[in-house]
Design a protein around this motif. Structure first.
Motif, PDB file in Angstrom:
ATOM      1  N   GLY A  22       0.784  -1.229   0.000  1.00 59.46           N
ATOM      2  CA  GLY A  22       0.000   0.000   0.000  1.00 59.46           C
ATOM      3  C   GLY A  22       0.809   1.268   0.000  1.00 59.46           C
ATOM      4  N   LEU A  23       2.143   1.180  -0.074  1.00 53.84           N
ATOM      5  CA  LEU A  23       2.984   2.348   0.141  1.00 53.84           C
ATOM      6  C   LEU A  23       3.420   3.041  -1.154  1.00 53.84           C
ATOM      7  CD1 LEU A  23       5.320   1.024   2.971  1.00 53.84           C
ATOM      8  CD2 LEU A  23       3.320   2.489   3.198  1.00 53.84           C
ATOM      9  N   TYR A  24       3.404   4.365  -1.098  1.00 52.82           N
ATOM     10  CA  TYR A  24       3.983   5.230  -2.133  1.00 52.82           C
ATOM     11  C   TYR A  24       5.512   5.156  -2.083  1.00 52.82           C
ATOM     12  CZ  TYR A  24       0.108   8.368  -3.627  1.00 52.82           C
ATOM     13  OH  TYR A  24      -1.004   8.912  -4.192  1.00 52.82           O
ATOM     14  N   HIS A  25       6.137   5.786  -3.093  1.00 52.04           N
ATOM     15  CA  HIS A  25       7.544   6.136  -2.983  1.00 52.04           C
ATOM     16  C   HIS A  25       7.697   7.212  -1.905  1.00 52.04           C
ATOM     17  CE1 HIS A  25       7.630   4.873  -7.397  1.00 52.04           C
ATOM     18  NE2 HIS A  25       8.454   4.042  -6.781  1.00 52.04           N
ATOM     19  N   ASN A  26       8.827   7.209  -1.236  1.00 49.46           N
ATOM     20  CA  ASN A  26       9.174   8.317  -0.329  1.00 49.46           C
ATOM     21  C   ASN A  26      10.535   8.829  -0.748  1.00 49.46           C
ATOM     22  OD1 ASN A  26       9.587  10.175   1.635  1.00 49.46           O
ATOM     23  ND2 ASN A  26       9.541   8.761   3.359  1.00 49.46           N
ATOM     24  N   TYR A  27      10.547   9.878  -1.569  1.00 53.62           N
ATOM     25  CA  TYR A  27      11.783  10.332  -2.204  1.00 53.62           C
ATOM     26  C   TYR A  27      12.612  11.287  -1.356  1.00 53.62           C
ATOM     27  CZ  TYR A  27      10.361   8.104  -6.553  1.00 53.62           C
ATOM     28  OH  TYR A  27      10.016   7.192  -7.519  1.00 53.62           O
ATOM     29  N   VAL A  28      12.178  11.564  -0.146  1.00 54.64           N
ATOM     30  CA  VAL A  28      12.997  12.392   0.730  1.00 54.64           C
ATOM     31  C   VAL A  28      13.828  11.525   1.673  1.00 54.64           C
ATOM     32  CG1 VAL A  28      11.407  12.668   2.682  1.00 54.64           C
ATOM     33  CG2 VAL A  28      12.888  14.577   2.008  1.00 54.64           C
ATOM     34  N   ALA A  29      13.552  10.218   1.687  1.00 58.71           N
ATOM     35  CA  ALA A  29      14.165   9.338   2.680  1.00 58.71           C
ATOM     36  C   ALA A  29      15.667   9.181   2.502  1.00 58.71           C
ATOM     37  CB  ALA A  29      13.497   7.961   2.630  1.00 58.71           C
ATOM     38  N   SER A  30      16.160   9.286   1.265  1.00 57.28           N
ATOM     39  CA  SER A  30      17.591   9.084   1.037  1.00 57.28           C
ATOM     40  C   SER A  30      18.435  10.152   1.715  1.00 57.28           C
ATOM     41  CB  SER A  30      17.890   9.076  -0.467  1.00 57.28           C
ATOM     42  OG  SER A  30      17.493  10.306  -1.055  1.00 57.28           O
ATOM     43  N   THR A  31      17.859  11.310   2.001  1.00 60.10           N
ATOM     44  CA  THR A  31      18.609  12.380   2.667  1.00 60.10           C
ATOM     45  C   THR A  31      18.550  12.235   4.190  1.00 60.10           C
ATOM     46  OG1 THR A  31      16.704  13.870   2.715  1.00 60.10           O
ATOM     47  CG2 THR A  31      18.106  13.940   0.764  1.00 60.10           C
TER      48      THR A  31
END
Length: 815
Positions: free
Chosen positions: A423-432
């Protein structure tokens, strides 16, 4: 009169035959057929090639999913094995001799006990009749229909897809199509039907010809699933934009006028504790995923291990062994709705992987997860590692670093795609944030040891991330002991924010003009500019040491270029990330009074640091390749044609180092001068004079390009190429209809100033500089004479990016 009697007798005969046929009943009608009992009973007539279906559930809703178990095999066409179509709620409705398959409209509802209220909404919005059938036989409340025409159509809309991609005009050819009984089965809770479908037509595109024996006939298989709806015991969970979940949305016209009419529910699997009062409990029914038996080793073990990371998140949510991963049993059918599947998909070229789901449109309950992993993923990571490690040294054993990196990436990839099906979206801030989520797109973390060797030991994470745990807690924590689910969910989000976990999704990360300085694909590090500077140092070492040690002993020397591409462009995604700092805006999906900072413009010092890092990537020193390396790359030999994976060339068959540099430099400049970014520079400077203005940015760019005197060598040619690309971007910005007049006017001003500079250079003594100035002045004149129709020569583009090197998914799609 004689004619009348003949006609009358014929009508009587037809009526008698029709009556006899109906009186024969279902059992008589299907005598000698192969029966499969299940959710819907099916009957196969081998003599006529027909598949009949017995309906005993008139007016009862069920799920209908169409899919494609045998695909086309091309990433570009996007028609893969195992691809799911839409999930629809449908029902069979009888009207005289006709049986209609109707799809109610669940986008608009009245969730009410009042039948009149519900009916008023049903009648206000259109429904869809998916298909019409004629009853073959009727026995009381049992009806027999012929499914064959329904199954033999182009249900997956391949013809339309091929037409949109310019591959030709096709249509389903019944003479070359047939029911596929190998995957036509009926289970207690779902009935599965399949057909081999041939699309006949005239091929006009190159791609379809590369993946079919005869492009005039494209044969695939299309699957149809009739699935029993889940029971009413599932408890939907409210959507929160900070939670990281996909949602099921609908309008509820029974909502009180002081409440939001749009209802939003998260998509998730059903999961309940055996002991709701225990801090840690086993699940009533664990979520189990099954790995494709067609995945070879070491891929299979990597997929089993990586997907199983999610159990760490479910443990954080209070469960014991609630998420499990197993190898698909030999006797199991992957189309059976009971199996969540991780499949290994082959294509002619590398491409995306993705996670899809069969989801109940009423509630958001995920019924089946379907993961498709591109089988060329591991080979691309292996290629990246070859360029970094340079492992093929004569007389020395070949390093295992490449294989370890590829396998590590597969583990992360399996976890990532399974996350979508949870059910999860991408989380594109996580890499930082210290690689806080497997739902980001990760580049390999590469460093240099003290002895100068490349270190790949920490290329990818080996566990689930801290953000992932918080997301799973929101979606799956057992709330049966809570007095108020809403308050319990708010408390979970509050704790997530307290721990510093943030969620930023695709729409704020993918567009080239997006503004969030920490949300990007394939970036790394807490600061985009610092990471870009670090990567450029690493890149310089790799390029300076690049040699034939990057290719195997029996490989043609020309194949050095294949390995060089991802090494030379190892900074490509970090460039895009750093460009977002210019005119950037920090923001969150803040909810009123949740304590988050809503927006904050990126401080001037950070913007100028990013500017400096970006400009360093287009200096001649950064763009140049060693002469010794260039000399080792001959034209491609017979049997090894140029592909889209290689640099574009303006020099014919020979390797073009200036062309390679052009593709990199023009990409950096296009990001820096993207129209929306330029508009924000104007706006933010107007609101805060301490922030960089567009004029200041352009002045600095011109000072570091056009006002630098090129040397009389290879690097001088690189400098002139960069100058010309800078002018092209400025002309493009001035002509852009996407840019506001304020941006276009500033661009025009700088073009005019450059024009004066070029006129001076035209009168100089350096013939190359004079020639370049003359050409650029002619370009400016063409623009001035007819700005609305001005067309610039397009710069050479980089070899294909996502999913090159560090990529694997589509736009997400990833549901």
């Amino acid at each position: 009169m004689k004619k009348f009697y003949i006609t009358f007798i014929a009508l009587i005969t037809v009526s008698i035959l029709s009556y006899a046929q109906n009186a024969e009943g279902i059992d008589g009608k299907t005598k000698g057929f192969t029966k499969q009992a299940g959710y819907f009973n099916t009957y196969w007539d081998d003599k006529t090639g027909r598949l009949l279906l017995e309906i005993n559930k008139l007016n009862q809703e069920f799920l209908y999913v169409e899919s494609m178990p045998a695909g086309v095999g091309s990433n570009d066409l996007g028609l893969d094995r195992g691809q799911l179509g839409d999930t629809k709620i449908v029902k069979f409705v009888k009207s005289g001799p006709k049986i209609l398959l109707i799809q109610p409209n669940y986008d608009y509802r009245a969730v009410s006990n009042n039948a009149d209220e519900r009916r008023s909404v049903e009648e206000a919005f259109a429904q869809s009749v998916i298909w019409g059938f004629k009853a073959e036989a009727i026995d009381g409340d049992r009806i027999l229909i012929d499914m064959t025409p329904f199954l033999m159509r182009d249900s997956h809309q391949l013809s339309a897809s091929l037409a949109r991609s310019g591959q030709g005009a096709y249509r389903a050819d019944e003479s070359r199509s047939a029911i596929y009984m190998g995957n036509t089965k009926s289970f207690p809770y779902n009935t599965e039907m399949e057909a081999t479908i041939t699309l006949a037509g005239s091929a006009s595109g190159r791609e379809i010809g590369t993946v079919t024996p005869d492009a005039s006939f494209v044969t695939v298989r299309m699957h149809h699933s009739f699935i029993q709806l889940p029971d009413a015991q599932y408890k939907p969970r409210a959507f929160d934009p900070r939670s990281g979940f996909f949602s099921t949305d609908y309008m509820d016209f029974a909502t009180a006028i002081d409440q939001p009419i749009v209802k939003r529910l998260i998509n998730r699997h059903r999961l309940e504790k055996k002991d709701p009062g225990a801090a840690i409990s086993e699940a009533v029914k664990p979520i189990i995923y099954y790995v494709d038996r067609g995945a070879p080793e070491p891929v299979r073990s990597a997929l089993l291990e990586g997907a199983a990371w999610w159990n760490q998140a479910f443990e954080a949510a209070g469960y014991k062994n609630a998420f499990q991963v197993k190898l698909l049993p030999e006797d199991a059918d992957p189309m059976d709705i009971r199996y969540n599947i991780i499949q290994w998909v082959h294509r002619s070229s590398r491409g995306w992987s993705y996670g899809s789901s069969v989801t109940d449109p009423r509630t958001g309950e995920i019924i089946k997860g379907q993961v498709s992993l591109g089988s060329l993923r591991d080979r691309q990571d292996f290629l990246i590692a070859e360029g970094l490690v340079q492992p093929y040294v004569d007389g020395k054993p070949v390093s295992d670093k490449m294989l370890k990196l590829a396998v590590a990436r597969l583990r992360q990839l399996a976890a990532h795609e399974v996350g979508h099906t949870l059910g999860l979206y991408h989380n594109y801030v996580a890499s930082t944030n210290k690689r806080a989520s497997v739902m980001d797109y990760p580049p390999p973390t590469v460093s240099v040891k003290a002895d100068g060797t490349i270190d790949l030991s920490d290329a990818y994470t080996a566990e689930i991330g801290s953000w992932d745990k918080r997301a799973i807690i929101y979606g799956y924590a057992d709330l049966t002991q809570s007095k108020d689910d809403g308050q319990a969910l708010k408390a979970i989000i509050a704790e997530t924010l307290k721990q510093g976990e943030i969620f930023i999704a695709d729409a704020d990360s993918r567009p080239a003009g997006s503004a969030h300085p920490k949300a990007h694909l394939w970036d790394s590090g807490t600061d985009a500019a610092d990471e870009l500077n670090r990567l450029m140092v690493l890149r310089k070492q790799v390029i300076n040491n690049f040699s034939e040690n990057a290719i195997r002993q029996d490989a043609p020397m020309a194949t050095i270029e294949e390995v060089l591409v991802p090494a030379y462009l190892i900074h490509r995604y970090q460039v895009e990330a750093a460009s977002k700092v210019l005119g950037g805006l920090y923001y969150t999906y803040a909810i009123k009074n949740d304590g988050q900072q809503v927006t904050r413009m990126v401080p001037a010092a950070q913007q100028w640091k990013a500017f400096d890092a970006l400009m360093k990537t287009i200096t001649p020193d950064a763009l140049a390749l060693p002469e010794a390396l260039i000399a080792k790359i001959p034209p491609r030999p017979v049997g090894y044609p140029r592909t889209r994976e290689l640099f574009k060339s303006r020099t014919g068959l020979t390797f073009d180092p200036i062309g390679a540099a052009e593709s990199a430099a023009s990409t950096t400049l296009s990001f820096m001068l993207q129209p929306q970014r330029a508009a924000r520079l104007v706006e933010y400077h107007a609101r805060n004079a301490a922030l960089p203005s567009l004029e200041q940015v352009l002045d600095k760019m011109i000072a570091q390009t056009w006002k630098v005197t090129p040397t009389a060598d290879y690097k001088g040619e690189l400098q002139r190429m960069v100058n010309n690309q800078m002018l092209k971007q400025l002309l493009g910005l001035a002509a852009s209809t996407q840019a506001p007049e304020s941006v276009r006017s500033i661009a025009l001003l700088k073009i005019d100033e450059l024009k004066s500079l070029m006129q001076i250079q035209q009168r100089g003594t350096n013939s190359l500089q004079r020639a370049n100035a003359l050409f650029c002045l002619s370009q400016i004149k063409q623009f001035e004479d007819n700005p609305d129709k001005f067309q610039l020569t397009q710069p050479l583009v980089m070899p294909d990016g996502s999913p090159i090197g560090m990529g694997d998914e589509t736009e997400c799609p990833a549901r």
